[in-house]
Write a protein that holds these residues in place. Structure first.
Motif, PDB file in Angstrom:
ATOM      1  N   PHE A 228      15.978  -6.912   9.109  1.00  0.00           N
ATOM      2  CA  PHE A 228      14.551  -6.578   9.197  1.00  0.00           C
ATOM      3  C   PHE A 228      13.827  -7.062   7.933  1.00  0.00           C
ATOM      4  CE2 PHE A 228      11.101  -3.371   8.593  1.00  0.00           C
ATOM      5  CZ  PHE A 228      10.432  -3.532   9.802  1.00  0.00           C
ATOM      6  N   ALA A 229      14.404  -6.714   6.761  1.00  0.00           N
ATOM      7  CA  ALA A 229      13.791  -7.091   5.476  1.00  0.00           C
ATOM      8  C   ALA A 229      13.675  -8.603   5.366  1.00  0.00           C
ATOM      9  CB  ALA A 229      14.627  -6.538   4.328  1.00  0.00           C
ATOM     10  N   ASP A 230      14.674  -9.295   5.839  1.00  0.00           N
ATOM     11  CA  ASP A 230      14.703 -10.747   5.742  1.00  0.00           C
ATOM     12  C   ASP A 230      13.535 -11.394   6.496  1.00  0.00           C
ATOM     13  OD1 ASP A 230      16.009 -12.966   4.742  1.00  0.00           O
ATOM     14  OD2 ASP A 230      16.886 -13.408   6.713  1.00  0.00           O
ATOM     15  N   VAL A 231      13.166 -10.808   7.620  1.00  0.00           N
ATOM     16  CA  VAL A 231      12.073 -11.385   8.418  1.00  0.00           C
ATOM     17  C   VAL A 231      10.700 -11.003   7.854  1.00  0.00           C
ATOM     18  CG1 VAL A 231      10.948 -11.347  10.691  1.00  0.00           C
ATOM     19  CG2 VAL A 231      13.425 -11.555  10.534  1.00  0.00           C
ATOM     20  N   ILE A 232      10.519  -9.731   7.493  1.00  0.00           N
ATOM     21  CA  ILE A 232       9.170  -9.309   7.075  1.00  0.00           C
ATOM     22  C   ILE A 232       8.798  -9.765   5.662  1.00  0.00           C
ATOM     23  CG2 ILE A 232       9.079  -7.327   8.670  1.00  0.00           C
ATOM     24  CD1 ILE A 232       9.486  -5.554   6.092  1.00  0.00           C
ATOM     25  N   LYS A 233       9.804 -10.172   4.887  1.00  0.00           N
ATOM     26  CA  LYS A 233       9.515 -10.552   3.491  1.00  0.00           C
ATOM     27  C   LYS A 233       8.607 -11.797   3.404  1.00  0.00           C
ATOM     28  CE  LYS A 233      13.357 -13.559   2.417  1.00  0.00           C
ATOM     29  NZ  LYS A 233      14.775 -13.600   2.394  1.00  0.00           N
ATOM     30  N   ALA A 234       8.545 -12.561   4.491  1.00  0.00           N
ATOM     31  CA  ALA A 234       7.737 -13.785   4.496  1.00  0.00           C
ATOM     32  C   ALA A 234       6.245 -13.475   4.383  1.00  0.00           C
ATOM     33  CB  ALA A 234       8.025 -14.573   5.765  1.00  0.00           C
ATOM     34  N   ASP A 235       5.841 -12.247   4.723  1.00  0.00           N
ATOM     35  CA  ASP A 235       4.411 -11.905   4.694  1.00  0.00           C
ATOM     36  C   ASP A 235       4.211 -10.654   3.815  1.00  0.00           C
ATOM     37  OD1 ASP A 235       1.806 -11.166   5.143  1.00  0.00           O
ATOM     38  OD2 ASP A 235       1.865 -11.712   7.278  1.00  0.00           O
ATOM     39  N   PRO A 236       3.544 -10.810   2.658  1.00  0.00           N
ATOM     40  CA  PRO A 236       3.405  -9.677   1.717  1.00  0.00           C
ATOM     41  C   PRO A 236       2.568  -8.512   2.238  1.00  0.00           C
ATOM     42  CG  PRO A 236       2.150 -11.600   0.962  1.00  0.00           C
ATOM     43  CD  PRO A 236       2.919 -12.044   2.155  1.00  0.00           C
ATOM     44  N   LYS A 237       1.899  -8.669   3.380  1.00  0.00           N
ATOM     45  CA  LYS A 237       1.127  -7.517   3.897  1.00  0.00           C
ATOM     46  C   LYS A 237       2.064  -6.401   4.411  1.00  0.00           C
ATOM     47  CE  LYS A 237       0.206  -8.894   8.720  1.00  0.00           C
ATOM     48  NZ  LYS A 237       0.047 -10.280   9.051  1.00  0.00           N
ATOM     49  N   PHE A 238       3.329  -6.778   4.732  1.00  0.00           N
ATOM     50  CA  PHE A 238       4.278  -5.763   5.200  1.00  0.00           C
ATOM     51  C   PHE A 238       4.914  -5.071   4.000  1.00  0.00           C
ATOM     52  CE2 PHE A 238       4.337  -8.849   8.775  1.00  0.00           C
ATOM     53  CZ  PHE A 238       3.801  -8.000   9.733  1.00  0.00           C
ATOM     54  N   LYS A 239       4.687  -3.746   3.917  1.00  0.00           N
ATOM     55  CA  LYS A 239       5.226  -2.995   2.766  1.00  0.00           C
ATOM     56  C   LYS A 239       6.081  -1.827   3.265  1.00  0.00           C
ATOM     57  CE  LYS A 239       1.065  -3.964   0.060  1.00  0.00           C
ATOM     58  NZ  LYS A 239       1.524  -5.309  -0.302  1.00  0.00           N
ATOM     59  N   VAL A 240       7.343  -1.824   2.882  1.00  0.00           N
ATOM     60  CA  VAL A 240       8.196  -0.662   3.217  1.00  0.00           C
ATOM     61  C   VAL A 240       7.936   0.386   2.129  1.00  0.00           C
ATOM     62  CG1 VAL A 240      10.546   0.168   3.608  1.00  0.00           C
ATOM     63  CG2 VAL A 240       9.912  -2.143   4.343  1.00  0.00           C
ATOM     64  N   ILE A 241       7.137   1.403   2.488  1.00  0.00           N
ATOM     65  CA  ILE A 241       6.715   2.377   1.472  1.00  0.00           C
ATOM     66  C   ILE A 241       7.734   3.519   1.301  1.00  0.00           C
ATOM     67  CG2 ILE A 241       4.232   1.858   1.611  1.00  0.00           C
ATOM     68  CD1 ILE A 241       3.973   4.358   3.444  1.00  0.00           C
ATOM     69  N   ALA A 242       8.616   3.701   2.261  1.00  0.00           N
ATOM     70  CA  ALA A 242       9.688   4.711   2.128  1.00  0.00           C
ATOM     71  C   ALA A 242      10.840   4.327   3.044  1.00  0.00           C
ATOM     72  CB  ALA A 242       9.165   6.095   2.500  1.00  0.00           C
ATOM     73  N   SER A 243      12.056   4.520   2.559  1.00  0.00           N
ATOM     74  CA  SER A 243      13.242   4.187   3.360  1.00  0.00           C
ATOM     75  C   SER A 243      14.355   5.159   3.005  1.00  0.00           C
ATOM     76  CB  SER A 243      13.665   2.746   3.051  1.00  0.00           C
ATOM     77  OG  SER A 243      14.799   2.416   3.808  1.00  0.00           O
ATOM     78  N   GLN A 244      14.822   5.888   3.981  1.00  0.00           N
ATOM     79  CA  GLN A 244      15.823   6.939   3.714  1.00  0.00           C
ATOM     80  C   GLN A 244      16.753   7.097   4.910  1.00  0.00           C
ATOM     81  OE1 GLN A 244      13.819  10.342   1.847  1.00  0.00           O
ATOM     82  NE2 GLN A 244      15.456  11.600   2.732  1.00  0.00           N
TER      83      GLN A 244
END
Ligand code: AHR
Length: 334
Positions: free
Chosen positions: A194-210
């Motif tokens: 998931f991270a690998d795909v969304i990293k291409a666009d900086p508008k996607f921010k994972v604000i919490a992950s647990q």
């Protein structure tokens, strides 16, 4: 005198019989030499299977698939539930080795820490098949094959849907992530893909992950905490349906509309998840098939017969939108 002879003869016969039974029992439980017989001295294969636990709808369907397929294939299944603990799986595998089963299969709770026990199985000439999840052992000769999904690809599919959904938009997209149980291959890989795909666009921010431990209860609890800490969540990515379903309860309790106020992506596509998807509470599900039983039994037979099998057997899977879920829901078996 005659009486004494009879007694001696009876004792001797009993000793010979007991000895023969003991040898027969040992031989009957077989090693991995192709011609040996399994279990009780007939041609039946004995499989020791160590399951992760019963944490999710997916796991329940997987257990059912394995138990039913073993019965259909005429394989004697020794089933052990590890209740989410690696130490229980190691104990179960050691007990299967001691019982000299024909094949050991297991779905590893976590990826690391298997080399010693896998080496013990190899030294005992008992072939091992990994199902559903893999291990990170460098020595690939420690197991015969691994049958299961590509979890990195599943994470990528989740990310690709999100990228498409927000195509052309420029505002930040705040994402919260519910991870599977710590150290488990699907948790590590679904996160990475998931991270690998969304990293291409900086508008996607994972604000919490647990972690939500792949369970509904933890999914709900962690989502409650996320909602309290972050009033501005746009998207939830949950590593399985159960955590997503728990989170839906938390979102509704917080007065928000799941699927609308907060978009939800999950993985698995079990019936409850597909129901929520068709009701508009989930937006997209990446399928992960639990129906590994029939292929596992086939592989076990081949391995026992000394045939060469592929080192990696991939499961075929798809994805579901809300419309697609509505179309297949009635026929969904699990
Ligand atoms: O290993 C497969 C994962 O384990 C499933 O996605 C999840 O639901 C389960 O607990």
């Amino acid at each position: 005198m005659r009486f004494l002879e009879d007694v001696v003869l009876k004792k001797w016969s009993a000793a010979v019989l007991a000895g023969a039974l003991a040898v027969g029992a040992l031989a009957g439980c077989g090693g991995d030499d192709a011609g040996s017989t399994g279990g009780g001295g007939d041609d039946k294969i004995t499989m020791g299977f160590s399951q992760v636990g019963a944490e999710s709808g997916w796991r329940t369907a997987n257990t059912k698939s394995i138990q039913e397929s073993a019965a259909t294939a005429g394989i004697d299944l020794k089933f052990s539930d590890a209740q989410g603990k690696q130490e229980n799986q190691i104990k179960a595998i050691r007990s299967f080795i001691a019982q000299r089963v024909d094949v050991i299969a297991f779905s590893p709770v976590v990826e690391s820490g298997w080399d010693t026990v896998l080496k013990e199985a190899k030294d005992a000439n008992i072939p091992v098949i990994l199902t559903d999840r893999s291990v990170d052992s460098q020595d690939k000769t420690l197991y015969k094959t691994f049958i299961g999904s590509d979890f990195v690809l599943e994470g990528k599919k989740a990310g690709e849907w999100l990228v498409k959904e927000y195509e052309g938009k420029t505002e930040p997209v705040n994402i919260v992530e519910l991870q599977g149980s710590p150290g488990a291959a699907p948790a590590n890989d679904r996160k990475a893909g998931f991270a690998d795909v969304i990293k291409a666009d900086p508008k996607f921010k994972v604000i919490a992950s647990q972690t939500g431990q792949f369970t509904r209860t933890d999914g709900k609890e962690v989502m409650e905490a996320f909602l309290k800490a972050h009033p501005d969540i746009d998207v939830l990515y949950a590593h399985n349906d159960d955590m997503g379903l728990g989170a839906i309860e938390a979102i509704e309790a917080a007065g928000k509309k799941p699927g609308t106020d907060i978009k939800i992506i999950t993985v698995d596509a079990v019936k409850d998840g597909m129901t929520a998807l068709s009701e508009g509470k989930i937006n997209f599900i990446v399928e992960c098939s639990p129906l590994l039983g029939p292929q596992l039994m086939d592989l076990a037979k081949k391995v026992k017969a000394g045939e060469t099998v592929e080192q990696r057997v991939l499961t075929e899977e798809t994805t579901f939108t809300q419309e697609q879920a509505k179309a297949v829901l009635a026929d969904r078996k699990y």
